[in-house]
Design an enzyme around this catalytic site. Sequence first.
Site, PDB file in Angstrom:
ATOM      1  N   GLU A  32     -21.916 -15.269 -16.581  1.00  0.00           N
ATOM      2  CA  GLU A  32     -23.043 -16.026 -15.723  1.00  0.00           C
ATOM      3  C   GLU A  32     -23.029 -15.502 -14.148  1.00  0.00           C
ATOM      4  O   GLU A  32     -24.059 -15.251 -13.519  1.00  0.00           O
ATOM      5  CB  GLU A  32     -22.735 -17.459 -15.691  1.00  0.00           C
ATOM      6  CG  GLU A  32     -23.383 -18.070 -17.139  1.00  0.00           C
ATOM      7  CD  GLU A  32     -22.813 -19.516 -17.486  1.00  0.00           C
ATOM      8  OE1 GLU A  32     -22.469 -20.004 -16.634  1.00  0.00           O
ATOM      9  OE2 GLU A  32     -23.039 -19.721 -18.608  1.00  0.00           O
TER      10      GLU A  32
ATOM     11  N   LYS B 208     -21.701 -27.063 -25.160  1.00  0.00           N
ATOM     12  CA  LYS B 208     -20.932 -26.102 -24.593  1.00  0.00           C
ATOM     13  C   LYS B 208     -19.606 -26.557 -24.202  1.00  0.00           C
ATOM     14  O   LYS B 208     -18.649 -25.492 -23.946  1.00  0.00           O
ATOM     15  CB  LYS B 208     -21.835 -25.821 -23.223  1.00  0.00           C
ATOM     16  CG  LYS B 208     -21.344 -24.224 -22.911  1.00  0.00           C
ATOM     17  CD  LYS B 208     -22.477 -23.833 -21.908  1.00  0.00           C
ATOM     18  CE  LYS B 208     -21.963 -22.536 -21.014  1.00  0.00           C
ATOM     19  NZ  LYS B 208     -22.973 -22.300 -19.952  1.00  0.00           N
TER      20      LYS B 208
ATOM     21  N   ASP C 210     -30.001 -17.982 -20.127  1.00  0.00           N
ATOM     22  CA  ASP C 210     -29.125 -18.793 -19.686  1.00  0.00           C
ATOM     23  C   ASP C 210     -28.784 -19.928 -20.499  1.00  0.00           C
ATOM     24  O   ASP C 210     -29.643 -21.023 -20.340  1.00  0.00           O
ATOM     25  CB  ASP C 210     -29.280 -19.380 -18.028  1.00  0.00           C
ATOM     26  CG  ASP C 210     -28.322 -20.126 -17.521  1.00  0.00           C
ATOM     27  OD1 ASP C 210     -27.200 -20.461 -18.009  1.00  0.00           O
ATOM     28  OD2 ASP C 210     -28.650 -20.740 -16.504  1.00  0.00           O
TER      29      ASP C 210
ATOM     30  N   ASP D  12     -20.704 -20.981  -8.386  1.00  0.00           N
ATOM     31  CA  ASP D  12     -21.866 -21.769  -9.650  1.00  0.00           C
ATOM     32  C   ASP D  12     -21.137 -23.074  -9.809  1.00  0.00           C
ATOM     33  O   ASP D  12     -20.102 -23.118 -10.745  1.00  0.00           O
ATOM     34  CB  ASP D  12     -21.894 -20.731 -10.820  1.00  0.00           C
ATOM     35  CG  ASP D  12     -22.877 -21.350 -11.751  1.00  0.00           C
ATOM     36  OD1 ASP D  12     -23.197 -22.565 -11.680  1.00  0.00           O
ATOM     37  OD2 ASP D  12     -23.031 -20.648 -12.855  1.00  0.00           O
TER      38      ASP D  12
HETATM   39  P1  ADP Z   1     -25.634 -26.000 -16.437  1.00  0.00           P
HETATM   40  O1  ADP Z   1     -25.993 -24.378 -15.903  1.00  0.00           O
HETATM   41  O2  ADP Z   1     -24.254 -26.207 -16.303  1.00  0.00           O
HETATM   42  O3  ADP Z   1     -26.453 -26.488 -17.459  1.00  0.00           O
HETATM   43  P2  ADP Z   1     -27.294 -26.485 -13.969  1.00  0.00           P
HETATM   44  O4  ADP Z   1     -26.850 -25.387 -13.077  1.00  0.00           O
HETATM   45  O5  ADP Z   1     -28.707 -26.558 -14.647  1.00  0.00           O
HETATM   46  O6  ADP Z   1     -26.151 -26.654 -14.926  1.00  0.00           O
HETATM   47  O7  ADP Z   1     -27.153 -28.023 -13.148  1.00  0.00           O
HETATM   48  C1  ADP Z   1     -27.272 -29.007 -13.839  1.00  0.00           C
HETATM   49  C2  ADP Z   1     -26.622 -30.006 -12.940  1.00  0.00           C
HETATM   50  O8  ADP Z   1     -27.201 -29.942 -11.625  1.00  0.00           O
HETATM   51  C3  ADP Z   1     -26.705 -31.504 -13.512  1.00  0.00           C
HETATM   52  O9  ADP Z   1     -25.652 -32.071 -13.269  1.00  0.00           O
HETATM   53  C4  ADP Z   1     -27.846 -32.088 -12.320  1.00  0.00           C
HETATM   54  O10 ADP Z   1     -27.466 -33.483 -12.191  1.00  0.00           O
HETATM   55  C5  ADP Z   1     -27.403 -31.325 -11.285  1.00  0.00           C
HETATM   56  N1  ADP Z   1     -28.312 -31.267 -10.018  1.00  0.00           N
HETATM   57  C6  ADP Z   1     -29.565 -30.798 -10.138  1.00  0.00           C
HETATM   58  N2  ADP Z   1     -30.347 -31.017  -9.025  1.00  0.00           N
HETATM   59  C7  ADP Z   1     -29.385 -31.660  -8.176  1.00  0.00           C
HETATM   60  C8  ADP Z   1     -29.388 -31.950  -6.750  1.00  0.00           C
HETATM   61  N3  ADP Z   1     -30.500 -31.909  -5.925  1.00  0.00           N
HETATM   62  N4  ADP Z   1     -28.137 -32.708  -6.321  1.00  0.00           N
HETATM   63  C9  ADP Z   1     -27.172 -32.679  -6.928  1.00  0.00           C
HETATM   64  N5  ADP Z   1     -26.704 -32.433  -8.276  1.00  0.00           N
HETATM   65  C10 ADP Z   1     -28.252 -31.768  -8.891  1.00  0.00           C
HETATM   66 MG    MG Z   2     -25.456 -22.759 -15.519  1.00  0.00          MG
END
Ligand code: ADP
Ligand code: MG
Length: 618
Positions: free
Chosen positions: A178, A73, A12, A204
């Site tokens: 995804e 990205k 991912d 998502d």
């Molecule tokens: P991506 O797939 O776009 O890289 P993720 O699914 O890993 O992203 O999510 C990352 C985002 O989720 C970040 O912006 C992070 O700040 C946010 N995030 C992670 N945990 C929390 C939470 N408990 N509350 C709010 N936002 C969160």
């Molecule tokens: Mg993601």
Amino acid sequence: MTKKAAPAIGIDLGTTYSCVAVWEHDHVEIITNDQGNRTTPSYVSFTMEERFVGESAFNNAAMDPINTIYGVKRLIGRHFSDTSVREDITLWPFSVVAGANDRPKVVVNYKGEEKQFFPEEISSMVLIKMKQIAETYLGCTVKDAVVTVPAYFNDSQRRATKDAGVIAGLNVKRIMDEPTAAALAYGFHKIKDYSKPQNVFVFDLGGGTFDVSLVNVCGGHFEVKATAGDTHLGGEDFDNRILNYFVEELKRKNNKDIKDNSRALRRLRGACERAKRSLCTTTMTTIQVDCLYEGIDFSSTLSRTRFDELNKDLFAKCIELTDQCLKDAKVHKNDIDIVVLVGGSSRIPKVQQLLEEYFGDRKLHRNINQDEAVAYGAAVLAAQLSGQGNDVVNKVVLSDVTPLSLGVDTIEDVMAIVVARNTSVPTKKVRNFTTVKDDQTSVTFNVYEGERLQASKNHFLGTFEVSGLSPAPRGVPSIDVCFEIDADGILNVSGTVRGSDQTSKLTITNEESWLRKEEIDKMIEEAKKYKAEDEKHKRKVDARRELDDYAYEMSKIMRNQELLLSLISEGETQKIEDEICDVIKWLDLNNVPSVEASNSKLLGLKKICEPIVAKMKN
Ligand code: ADP
Ligand code: MG
């Protein structure tokens, strides 16, 4: 490394975090990185001495924001002049310039020299990191992988992601959507129970992108019925809203404008992100950044209500796009069986509340890990494609849809759609065209993707010409335009004149507007060079880890004061404690120290600790 049949991995490749998983012993294993974390920041940082990827790069961001690259990205497969790219640039501390063909490049200072990288190269560095994480765990070299992209990614973004895989030395077996991966993670164990079709809605909300999809699951069959989303909506946008709020507060209260100080902004942004996370479990939080700017220690509070208010329109947009997706699929929200939450930002209480209001209670499924579901699904598909899965894996059948309509322009610049949005792929569609003038011997078609009626307002993919028409009155010749989309969602176009053997093909290859073969080859060479550096880096990490473990072990021993004082004096005990404390402080300040420095600290610490450890053992 030992010779073992190399399994295929699922990656991912996230905007903010990436995750890698593998199918092993009849289940999916999410692989932890060298810091023990199950997700790894998609960050690359360049310094005077070396290059960091992942955790160490993330930790270096506050120290060196202009040379720490993240969020590529958002750039991959896009043009420099795209509005969204222009907007992003104003938010990033690092600089982005226009390369050849209007392609964006990030600029860093590496080993004292200015270097420029394409987004594909930065992504390949993250992919190599994920590959290495898997190789360390598996004890063998990994070649094959399934890499995921947002469902909304267009043709060039998918191609560019595949190129990043090639540069990383991976054989990308499939570019997977995804949401499909997430639906697979949710439905995988229940395949047997799904004799009746189920409507799974995947929501998502990640760090940089937002995707919603309606996935129909029946038996082992997973079919994406519709997708909607925004490649530019996620956690970072929420962070920015908080950041701007506090930047304004600083202006008002302290009369200071930090907007041009990237280091201060970076530190404040980090604090905003932490506040956002804690507002998931509390209703009020404090934000504190010491020595933020010109000696000011910044301190303030943020309530959940204020946070919700700052992001009100963005949250509303999530629901709007949810609604649009269902309308596209012609499915009523009451007919959704389950809503699967994916992405870190789907933990935000307000978002969940709005979803509950929209779908009704008890529809939200929170049991699969929001951060790992996508890599999980990718690993299942990787196992299937490489023939390494079991019966359940082999039962899975996936089909994705085209995220955007594809077509050609007409003389009036009207978009003539050949493949409509949300058509299942792989697909092959033919549409018939004719000439607009008498005795026309060739027709030129411009290929676009997008939803605008005016063709030229859509995203241009390429041009092809069908020639060799026999002179005839307008409207008589008959040209079949065929669009063929493969399982990765990549398009091939051809035009054939009926009643003749004239065929003209347009393979929308990298040469059109993205990376050329030579460029990719050059990047592969560069990536190999970096490999040696990565190994050097690993040795540093290992040395630091050994010191860290030892200091930790010793500090545990030092807690047994009673036994210690029966063996040595209070003064000596204090001396050892001070020494351990110094080492721990040093480790805090030194993210990746040299091997020599770590070893010499370890030696020093051992010298004073070993005698007492020996005494304790007796
Ligand atoms: P991506 O797939 O776009 O890289 P993720 O699914 O890993 O992203 O999510 C990352 C985002 O989720 C970040 O912006 C992070 O700040 C946010 N995030 C992670 N945990 C929390 C939470 N408990 N509350 C709010 N936002 C969160
Ligand atoms: Mg993601």
